[in-house]
Design a protein around this motif. Structure first.
Motif, PDB file in Angstrom:
ATOM      1  N   THR A 170      41.266  60.574  55.061  1.00  0.00           N
ATOM      2  CA  THR A 170      40.569  59.871  53.997  1.00  0.00           C
ATOM      3  C   THR A 170      39.105  59.640  54.350  1.00  0.00           C
ATOM      4  OG1 THR A 170      40.500  57.831  52.697  1.00  0.00           O
ATOM      5  CG2 THR A 170      41.327  57.646  54.934  1.00  0.00           C
ATOM      6  N   THR A 171      38.273  59.639  53.318  1.00  0.00           N
ATOM      7  CA  THR A 171      36.853  59.343  53.527  1.00  0.00           C
ATOM      8  C   THR A 171      36.588  57.841  53.516  1.00  0.00           C
ATOM      9  OG1 THR A 171      36.514  59.594  51.138  1.00  0.00           O
ATOM     10  CG2 THR A 171      36.083  61.517  52.513  1.00  0.00           C
ATOM     11  N   TYR A 172      37.623  57.019  53.293  1.00  0.00           N
ATOM     12  CA  TYR A 172      37.446  55.564  53.269  1.00  0.00           C
ATOM     13  C   TYR A 172      37.701  54.986  54.651  1.00  0.00           C
ATOM     14  CZ  TYR A 172      38.053  50.656  52.014  1.00  0.00           C
ATOM     15  OH  TYR A 172      37.937  49.289  51.932  1.00  0.00           O
ATOM     16  N   SER A 173      36.791  54.116  55.109  1.00  0.00           N
ATOM     17  CA  SER A 173      36.938  53.557  56.454  1.00  0.00           C
ATOM     18  C   SER A 173      36.873  52.034  56.468  1.00  0.00           C
ATOM     19  CB  SER A 173      35.828  54.100  57.373  1.00  0.00           C
ATOM     20  OG  SER A 173      34.542  53.772  56.844  1.00  0.00           O
ATOM     21  N   GLY A 174      36.900  51.396  55.298  1.00  0.00           N
ATOM     22  CA  GLY A 174      36.803  49.944  55.235  1.00  0.00           C
ATOM     23  C   GLY A 174      38.157  49.274  55.292  1.00  0.00           C
ATOM     24  N   PRO A 175      38.192  47.952  55.075  1.00  0.00           N
ATOM     25  CA  PRO A 175      39.466  47.226  55.080  1.00  0.00           C
ATOM     26  C   PRO A 175      40.314  47.625  53.879  1.00  0.00           C
ATOM     27  CG  PRO A 175      37.681  45.798  54.354  1.00  0.00           C
ATOM     28  CD  PRO A 175      37.041  47.068  54.824  1.00  0.00           C
ATOM     29  N   SER A 176      41.609  47.384  53.980  1.00  0.00           N
ATOM     30  CA  SER A 176      42.518  47.749  52.903  1.00  0.00           C
ATOM     31  C   SER A 176      42.409  46.778  51.736  1.00  0.00           C
ATOM     32  CB  SER A 176      43.969  47.761  53.422  1.00  0.00           C
ATOM     33  OG  SER A 176      44.142  48.766  54.393  1.00  0.00           O
ATOM     34  N   PHE A 177      42.425  47.319  50.536  1.00  0.00           N
ATOM     35  CA  PHE A 177      42.514  46.529  49.313  1.00  0.00           C
ATOM     36  C   PHE A 177      43.601  47.135  48.441  1.00  0.00           C
ATOM     37  CE2 PHE A 177      38.140  45.788  50.731  1.00  0.00           C
ATOM     38  CZ  PHE A 177      38.073  44.405  50.666  1.00  0.00           C
ATOM     39  N   TYR A 178      44.149  46.288  47.593  1.00  0.00           N
ATOM     40  CA  TYR A 178      45.265  46.731  46.771  1.00  0.00           C
ATOM     41  C   TYR A 178      45.002  46.410  45.307  1.00  0.00           C
ATOM     42  CZ  TYR A 178      47.480  47.019  51.330  1.00  0.00           C
ATOM     43  OH  TYR A 178      47.752  47.330  52.639  1.00  0.00           O
ATOM     44  N   THR A 179      45.731  47.124  44.458  1.00  0.00           N
ATOM     45  CA  THR A 179      45.594  46.871  43.030  1.00  0.00           C
ATOM     46  C   THR A 179      46.083  45.469  42.701  1.00  0.00           C
ATOM     47  OG1 THR A 179      45.924  47.931  40.876  1.00  0.00           O
ATOM     48  CG2 THR A 179      47.856  47.691  42.262  1.00  0.00           C
ATOM     49  N   SER A 180      45.598  44.906  41.603  1.00  0.00           N
ATOM     50  CA  SER A 180      45.913  43.522  41.252  1.00  0.00           C
ATOM     51  C   SER A 180      46.978  43.441  40.174  1.00  0.00           C
ATOM     52  CB  SER A 180      44.645  42.803  40.751  1.00  0.00           C
ATOM     53  OG  SER A 180      43.620  42.835  41.717  1.00  0.00           O
ATOM     54  N   VAL A 181      47.689  42.326  40.181  1.00  0.00           N
ATOM     55  CA  VAL A 181      48.630  42.023  39.097  1.00  0.00           C
ATOM     56  C   VAL A 181      47.872  41.272  38.007  1.00  0.00           C
ATOM     57  CG1 VAL A 181      50.581  41.947  40.675  1.00  0.00           C
ATOM     58  CG2 VAL A 181      49.314  39.841  40.167  1.00  0.00           C
ATOM     59  N   PRO A 182      48.439  41.155  36.789  1.00  0.00           N
ATOM     60  CA  PRO A 182      47.754  40.394  35.731  1.00  0.00           C
ATOM     61  C   PRO A 182      47.411  38.984  36.188  1.00  0.00           C
ATOM     62  CG  PRO A 182      49.601  41.612  34.817  1.00  0.00           C
ATOM     63  CD  PRO A 182      49.694  41.766  36.305  1.00  0.00           C
ATOM     64  N   THR A 183      46.311  38.478  35.662  1.00  0.00           N
ATOM     65  CA  THR A 183      45.834  37.157  36.059  1.00  0.00           C
ATOM     66  C   THR A 183      46.552  36.080  35.263  1.00  0.00           C
ATOM     67  OG1 THR A 183      43.652  38.100  36.537  1.00  0.00           O
ATOM     68  CG2 THR A 183      43.785  35.702  36.272  1.00  0.00           C
ATOM     69  N   GLU A 184      47.286  35.232  35.962  1.00  0.00           N
ATOM     70  CA  GLU A 184      48.024  34.164  35.280  1.00  0.00           C
ATOM     71  C   GLU A 184      47.046  33.210  34.589  1.00  0.00           C
ATOM     72  OE1 GLU A 184      51.407  30.756  36.273  1.00  0.00           O
ATOM     73  OE2 GLU A 184      50.711  32.129  37.835  1.00  0.00           O
ATOM     74  N   GLY A 185      47.248  32.988  33.304  1.00  0.00           N
ATOM     75  CA  GLY A 185      46.347  32.122  32.551  1.00  0.00           C
ATOM     76  C   GLY A 185      44.985  32.744  32.298  1.00  0.00           C
ATOM     77  N   GLY A 186      44.888  34.073  32.447  1.00  0.00           N
ATOM     78  CA  GLY A 186      43.595  34.741  32.264  1.00  0.00           C
ATOM     79  C   GLY A 186      43.045  34.572  30.856  1.00  0.00           C
ATOM     80  N   ASP A 187      41.714  34.497  30.777  1.00  0.00           N
ATOM     81  CA  ASP A 187      41.063  34.295  29.479  1.00  0.00           C
ATOM     82  C   ASP A 187      40.598  35.600  28.835  1.00  0.00           C
ATOM     83  OD1 ASP A 187      38.914  35.016  31.058  1.00  0.00           O
ATOM     84  OD2 ASP A 187      37.907  33.060  30.958  1.00  0.00           O
ATOM     85  N   GLY A 188      40.917  36.748  29.458  1.00  0.00           N
ATOM     86  CA  GLY A 188      40.544  38.039  28.885  1.00  0.00           C
ATOM     87  C   GLY A 188      39.203  38.562  29.358  1.00  0.00           C
ATOM     88  N   SER A 189      38.477  37.795  30.149  1.00  0.00           N
ATOM     89  CA  SER A 189      37.185  38.257  30.650  1.00  0.00           C
ATOM     90  C   SER A 189      37.396  39.200  31.836  1.00  0.00           C
ATOM     91  CB  SER A 189      36.320  37.059  31.064  1.00  0.00           C
ATOM     92  OG  SER A 189      36.950  36.308  32.093  1.00  0.00           O
ATOM     93  N   ASN A 190      36.305  39.796  32.309  1.00  0.00           N
ATOM     94  CA  ASN A 190      36.369  40.767  33.404  1.00  0.00           C
ATOM     95  C   ASN A 190      37.028  40.134  34.633  1.00  0.00           C
ATOM     96  OD1 ASN A 190      35.450  42.286  35.829  1.00  0.00           O
ATOM     97  ND2 ASN A 190      34.328  43.482  34.300  1.00  0.00           N
TER      98      ASN A 190
END
Length: 340
Positions: A186-206
Motif C-alpha cells: 500500500t502507498t498509505y503509511s499513516g495510522p489506521s482509520f475506519y469507515t464510520s457508522v451513522p451519527t446518532e442524533g445527527g442533524d444532517g450536516s457534514n
C-alpha cells in the motif's frame, strides 16, 4: 214613414257601435301578441347571451390551460438542456489529458456546449430537445475516447508487466487500509482509520448524517466488520456500478472508506495535516464519496480497475474528480465521488 226613419236611424247607430267595439278588441289582441313576441325575442336574446358568455369562458379556460402546458413543456425542455450542459461540462473538464493524442472529441464537445449555452435561455422546446441530444452525443463521444485511451494504457501496462515477468493483477484485492496484496504494498503509511457508522442524533450536516439518510452497501464491510455506509441514493448507484464492475473484471469493487463522521474528520486532520480535508468539509462527510484501497497495482493510476472506473463510473453517477486526477491539485487515485 216616420216610423221607418226611426228604425233606420236606430239600425245605423247599432251598426256604428258594434264596429267600434270590434276595433277596440282587435287592438288589444295585437298588443297582447306584440307583448308575447317581444318577450320571446327577449328570451332568445338572453339565451344567446348566456351561450356566448359560456363559450367565451370555455375559450379563456382552454387558452389558460394551453399556456400552462406550453410553459411546462418549455421549462422541462430547457431544464433538461441545462442538466445536460452541466454534466457535459463536467465530463469535458474531467477528460482533460485523458483522450491521448486525438483531442477532436473534446473539441467537438466544447463547440456543442458553446452553441447550447448561447441559446439555452431562449430556445424553443423543440430546439432545446435537439440541443440536448447534440450535447449528449458529443459527451458520449468523449467518454468513448476516454475509455479507449484507458484501455490502450491498461493494455500497454499489462504488456510491459508481462515483458518484465511481473504477475497479473490479483483477482480480489485486500480491502483494508494498510494491508498488502500479493504484488504491491500500500502507498498509505499513516495510522489506521475506519469507515464510520451513522451519527446518532445527527442533524444532517457534514459528518452528522443520521441512519435515516444512509444505507450500507450489500457486498462488503471493513476489516472490523463495520458496514460501508453512503447516502441512500449514492449507495443504490454504487450497487449498480459494482454489478457492472464485477461482470467486467471478475470480482467485486473493494472499498476502504465511505461515510466519515465529524470526529473521524477531526482525527484525520490532526494525524495527516492538509492531506485531509478541513473537518466539516469532507465529501466523505456527506456520504457521497468512497476510497478504494491504496494498492497501486490493483487500483492505481495504470490499473485495469481504475481504467474501468474512470471510463464507466460516470454512467452510474460516480466520477474521479478533476482535483484527484494524476495531474490534479491533490492526486488521489483511490478517491471517487457521487455526482448523480
Amino acid at each position: 214613414m216616420r216610423r221607418s226613419a226611426v228604425v233606420a236611424v236606430v239600425t245605423a247607430s247599432l251598426a256604428l257601435g258594434g264596429g267600434a267595439g270590434a276595433a277596440a278588441w282587435g287592438t288589444q289582441q295585437r298588443q297582447a301578441a306584440d307583448g308575447r313576441h317581444d318577450a320571446a325575442v327577449a328570451r332568445v336574446d338572453a339565451a344567446r347571451g348566456a351561450a356566448r358568455d359560456d363559450h367565451e369562458a370555455r375559450t379563456a379556460l382552454v387558452a389558460t390551460a394551453d399556456v400552462a402546458r406550453a410553459t411546462d413543456l418549455l421549462d422541462d425542455a430547457r431544464g433538461a438542456l441545462d442538466a445536460a450542459v452541466a454534466q457535459a461540462r463536467q465530463t469535458l473538464d474531467d477528460s482533460a489529458g485523458q483522450v491521448g493524442d486525438d483531442d477532436a472529441p473534446r473539441g467537438a464537445l466544447a463547440a456543442q456546449l458553446e452553441a447550447a449555452e448561447q441559446v439555452a435561455s431562449s430556445a424553443s422546446p423543440a430546439r432545446a430537445r435537439a440541443l440536448t441530444a447534440d450535447v449528449a452525443g458529443a459527451e458520449q463521444a468523449v467518454r468513448d475516447a476516454v475509455a479507449a485511451e484507458q484501455a490502450r494504457v491498461a493494455a500497454a501496462q499489462a504488456a510491459a508487466r508481462a515483458a518484465r515477468g511481473r504477475a497479473a493483477p490479483s483477482a480480489a484485492p485486500d480491502p483494508g487500509r494498510g494491508a498488502t496484496s500479493a504484488r504491491c504494498t500500500t502507498t498509505y503509511s499513516g495510522p489506521s482509520f475506519y469507515t464510520s457508522v451513522p451519527t446518532e442524533g445527527g442533524d444532517g450536516s457534514n459528518g452528522r448524517l443520521p441512519a435515516s439518510a444512509l444505507t450500507a452497501v450489500s457486498w462488503t464491510a471493513d476489516s472490523r466488520g463495520t458496514p460501508f455506509y453512503l447516502r441512500s441514493d449514492a449507495a443504490a448507484a454504487l450497487e449498480r456500478l459494482n454489478a457492472a464492475f464485477r461482470a467486467a473484471l471478475g470480482h467485486d469493487l473493494a472499498l476502504d472508506l465511505t461515510y466519515r463522521d465529524l470526529d473521524t474528520q477531526v482525527a484525520m486532520r490532526a494525524a495527516l495535516g492538509s492531506v485531509a480535508a478541513v473537518p466539516g468539509t469532507s465529501s466523505h462527510g456527506t456520504g457521497l464519496a468512497i476510497d478504494v484501497p491504496e494498492l497501486p497495482c490493483d487500483y492505481g493510476w495504470d490499473s485495469a480497475a481504475r481504467a474501468w472506473l474512470v471510463a464507466h463510473g460516470p454512467a452510474y453517477g460516480w466520477v474521479s474528480p478533476a482535483w484527484a486526477r494524476q495531474a490534479g491539485s491533490n492526486p488521489e487515485y483511490w478517491h471517487y465521488e457521487y455526482r448523480g
